[in-house]
Design a protein around this motif. Structure first.
Motif, mmCIF file in Angstrom:
data_model
loop_
_atom_site.group_PDB
_atom_site.id
_atom_site.type_symbol
_atom_site.label_atom_id
_atom_site.label_comp_id
_atom_site.label_asym_id
_atom_site.label_seq_id
_atom_site.Cartn_x
_atom_site.Cartn_y
_atom_site.Cartn_z
ATOM 1 N N VAL A 1 0.950 -1.116 0.231
ATOM 2 C CA VAL A 1 0.175 0.157 0.016
ATOM 3 C C VAL A 1 1.065 0.992 0.636
ATOM 4 O O VAL A 1 1.705 1.070 0.011
ATOM 5 N N ASP A 2 -0.274 2.553 0.121
ATOM 6 C CA ASP A 2 0.881 3.553 -0.354
ATOM 7 C C ASP A 2 0.919 5.096 0.961
ATOM 8 O O ASP A 2 1.748 5.567 1.693
ATOM 9 N N TYR A 3 -0.711 4.149 1.446
ATOM 10 C CA TYR A 3 -1.238 5.688 2.697
ATOM 11 C C TYR A 3 -1.919 4.632 3.513
ATOM 12 O O TYR A 3 -2.745 3.338 3.322
ATOM 13 N N ILE A 4 -1.931 5.404 5.090
ATOM 14 C CA ILE A 4 -3.151 4.049 5.752
ATOM 15 C C ILE A 4 -3.613 5.731 6.291
ATOM 16 O O ILE A 4 -3.280 6.726 6.320
ATOM 17 N N SER A 5 -4.758 5.483 5.960
ATOM 18 C CA SER A 5 -6.019 6.380 6.600
ATOM 19 C C SER A 5 -5.883 6.091 8.406
ATOM 20 O O SER A 5 -5.871 5.746 9.064
ATOM 21 N N LEU A 6 -6.063 7.544 8.566
ATOM 22 C CA LEU A 6 -6.657 8.047 10.067
ATOM 23 C C LEU A 6 -7.966 9.172 9.461
ATOM 24 O O LEU A 6 -8.189 9.673 8.396
ATOM 25 N N HIS A 7 -8.895 9.269 11.074
ATOM 26 C CA HIS A 7 -9.826 10.169 10.594
ATOM 27 C C HIS A 7 -10.536 10.431 11.905
ATOM 28 O O HIS A 7 -9.856 10.023 13.215
ATOM 29 N N MET A 8 -10.307 11.983 12.208
ATOM 30 C CA MET A 8 -10.651 12.350 13.371
ATOM 31 C C MET A 8 -11.896 13.680 13.557
ATOM 32 O O MET A 8 -12.338 13.854 12.418
ATOM 33 N N TYR A 9 -12.096 13.559 14.666
ATOM 34 C CA TYR A 9 -13.621 15.035 14.454
ATOM 35 C C TYR A 9 -13.882 15.516 15.548
ATOM 36 O O TYR A 9 -12.869 15.156 16.112
ATOM 37 N N PHE A 10 -13.611 16.667 15.287
ATOM 38 C CA PHE A 10 -13.905 17.713 16.736
ATOM 39 C C PHE A 10 -15.217 18.737 17.536
ATOM 40 O O PHE A 10 -16.077 18.653 16.111
ATOM 41 N N GLU A 11 -15.154 18.457 18.157
ATOM 42 C CA GLU A 11 -16.171 19.433 19.033
ATOM 43 C C GLU A 11 -16.329 19.869 20.263
ATOM 44 O O GLU A 11 -15.004 20.275 20.747
ATOM 45 N N ASN A 12 -17.253 20.766 20.631
ATOM 46 C CA ASN A 12 -17.577 21.411 21.638
ATOM 47 C C ASN A 12 -18.214 21.349 22.449
ATOM 48 O O ASN A 12 -19.212 22.135 22.371
ATOM 49 N N HIS A 13 -18.929 19.460 23.151
ATOM 50 C CA HIS A 13 -19.831 20.399 23.153
ATOM 51 C C HIS A 13 -19.758 21.500 25.604
ATOM 52 O O HIS A 13 -21.504 21.515 25.202
ATOM 53 N N ALA A 14 -19.114 21.120 25.634
ATOM 54 C CA ALA A 14 -19.133 21.645 26.564
ATOM 55 C C ALA A 14 -18.436 22.868 26.960
ATOM 56 O O ALA A 14 -19.184 23.298 27.761
ATOM 57 N N GLY A 15 -18.447 23.614 25.592
ATOM 58 C CA GLY A 15 -18.709 25.064 25.835
ATOM 59 C C GLY A 15 -17.358 25.789 25.870
ATOM 60 O O GLY A 15 -17.518 27.330 25.861
ATOM 61 N N ASP A 16 -15.957 25.058 26.125
ATOM 62 C CA ASP A 16 -14.950 25.982 26.930
ATOM 63 C C ASP A 16 -13.786 25.900 24.740
ATOM 64 O O ASP A 16 -13.686 25.284 23.955
ATOM 65 N N THR A 17 -14.088 27.699 24.431
ATOM 66 C CA THR A 17 -13.492 28.191 23.300
ATOM 67 C C THR A 17 -11.962 27.693 23.688
ATOM 68 O O THR A 17 -11.761 27.345 22.510
ATOM 69 N N ALA A 18 -11.315 28.009 24.483
ATOM 70 C CA ALA A 18 -9.674 27.890 24.967
ATOM 71 C C ALA A 18 -9.639 26.075 24.494
ATOM 72 O O ALA A 18 -9.047 25.415 23.614
#
Length: 502
Positions: free
Chosen positions: A235-252
């Protein structure tokens, strides 16, 4: 508050693969139907594709689009989407608890991709199906003629092959939500045999093997080590996945999450290096980060459909996050991370492109419009191609419960391979303070500001909609270059792109 740094001509990271700025269209929700495809829409072309959406995709200059999934692909029969439309079967999609009409298949999507000026990145089903279907799909798509599958393609109206080079060996096979989930050993074996068969057809194709669907998976990173042990030289690549969330409402904390992304990339880059050494291999394997985005706004609204309480609807509203100004800053930080890790991350796919957690939204029968996150993606795609550079920046920082010394200023730098301009992509994470930026430009000769765009001054939860798009870039000001030093003030909670030409 000040940030002082240097970008030096001799300290390059890597040439950026343009496919780092790819995207994704899955048969999910309204991504396809009333997204890219709406035959009754006023702008529909002869193939039923929305021209207003095509125009926005062309504006983004998307180099590659992954298709048809995603979770959808793991129970998908690609043959359902070929031949006369009136003869195509309606299937129940187990991934998203909806029905699939198959009115769009490989022919329609290929025509759309050509119109949108993008290349296809195709995924094969290694969940409910396997090697035989994968090699048949490859033959259908890429063989000129004189065989069963290629002649069937020609009979279905496509004389010449599409010659798709980038292929995904399944999707998120580590996930218990996946149809046909496998252990790392099971998947590694079937992925190796499938890769072997596909390469027996064409050694020049590029293959992506499934890595972890999230760094939170209990099998991470042992999954990558096992899968690569089976497949490294195939193979040539290995895939990664990641999603980002802010349920806590903490901007920093929310805006510090690209520190986790960087750790994820670094860990898998290390696994790749160890595997290469273990196998005494001369080839390199890179990362395809082929699913990433902000995803959390629509979670509650989606439960009714995903839990099956709404039957099996066709193309319902699913995963339709409406992004806000805060998400602009997050997407800017994510893209900066990919640019800084362009030595190992070669392919990236913003998931997804239209309606489903997407920068482009549509109203059925009505307009297509730009979400807030459209703009950092636009700027990176159009001006982030070329060579990425190391930046040494001394900047005030903060800490969260998962990351220490997070700099308030997140910066990446790219020298264009077309016009030679040096572009700085900048996010100020500080919620109240502007930061005085002072950067020495070493070895770049005389430069002047040729473009300065900024998104700032909005309420964090400000959004765009079909009627108004207030969260949009405006011209910046106040940046100067004297004696090889760039100076200027970066507003609090802002995204900024500064291009320096000669």
């Amino acid at each position: 508050m000040r940030a002082v740094g240097t970008v030096h001509r001799d300290y390059k990271i890597s040439t950026i693969d343009p496919r780092l700025y790819g995207s994704f269209v899955e048969h999910l929700g309204r991504a396809v139907y009333t997204g890219i495809y709406e035959p009754d829409h006023p702008t529909a072309d002869e193939n039923g594709m929305r021209q207003d959406v095509i125009d926005l995709v062309r504006e983004l200059d998307v180099p590659v689009v992954r298709y048809p999934g995603g979770n959808f692909v793991s129970a998908y029969n690609w043959e359902d989407g070929i031949g006369p439309k009136e003869e195509r079967p309606v299937r129940l999609d187990l991934a998203w608890h909806t029905s699939e009409s198959n009115q769009v298949g490989i022919h329609e999507f290929a025509d759309w991709a050509k119109a949108a000026n993008t290349e296809m990145m195709l995924a094969v089903n290694l969940g409910s199906r396997g090697l035989d279907e994968a090699r048949a799909f490859l033959e259908y798509v890429n063989h000129p003629g004189g065989s069963y599958w290629s002649d069937l393609r020609r009979k279905n109206g496509r004389e010449e092959p599409w010659n798709v080079k980038l292929w995904c060996l399944g999707n998120e096979m580590d996930g218990p939500w996946q149809i046909g989930q496998k252990t790392a050993e099971e998947y590694g074996r079937v992925a190796f045999e499938t890769a072997k068969a596909m390469r027996a057809f064409d050694k020049s194709i590029e293959l992506v093997v499934c890595g972890s669907s999230s760094p939170k998976m209990p099998t991470y990173p042992a999954w990558e080590a096992t899968v690569l042990d089976y497949t490294y030289d195939s193979v040539d690549y290995i895939s990664l996945h990641m999603y980002f969330e802010n349920h806590a409402g903490d901007t920093a904390a929310y805006l510090a999450q690209n520190a986790r992304l960087d750790d994820y990339i670094e860990t898998i880059a290390s696994v790749i290096k160890v595997t290469k050494a273990k196998k005494r291999s001369k080839k390199d394997v890179y990362i395809s980060f082929d699913e990433w985005n902000v995803w959390y706004h629509s979670n509650e609204a989606d439960r009714k459909v995903l839990e099956g309480r709404d039957g099996w609807p066709h193309a319902p509203e699913l995963l339709e996050d409406i992004y806000n100004f805060e998400d602009v800053l997050q997407v800017g930080c994510i893209l900066n991370t990919f640019i800084r890790r362009a030595d190992v991350v070669k392919v990236g796919c913003l998931a997804q492109l239209v309606n489903v957690i997407a920068p482009i939204m549509t109203v059925p029968g009505g307009p297509a419009w730009r979400q807030t996150t459209y703009y950092p993606y636009l700027f990176a795609s159009r001006y982030g191609r070329g060579t990425s550079y190391q930046l040494s920046i001394d900047c005030p920082a903060y800490s969260t419960d998962f990351a220490e010394a997070v700099p308030y200023l997140d910066v990446s730098a790219v020298e264009s391979d077309t016009d030679g301009a040096l572009t700085l992509f900048i996010v100020n994470r500080h919620e109240t303070d502007a930061i005085a930026l002072d950067v020495a430009l070493e070895g770049f000769g005389d430069r002047k500001v040729i473009m300065d765009k900024v998104i700032a001054g909005h309420a964090l939860k400000a959004v765009n909609g079909p009627d108004q798009q207030p969260v949009a870039p405006v011209d910046g000001s106040g940046v100067t270059i004297e004696s090889g030093r760039l100076t200027g003030e970066i507003a609090p909670l802002s995204y900024r792109m500064i291009r320096l030409g000669q």
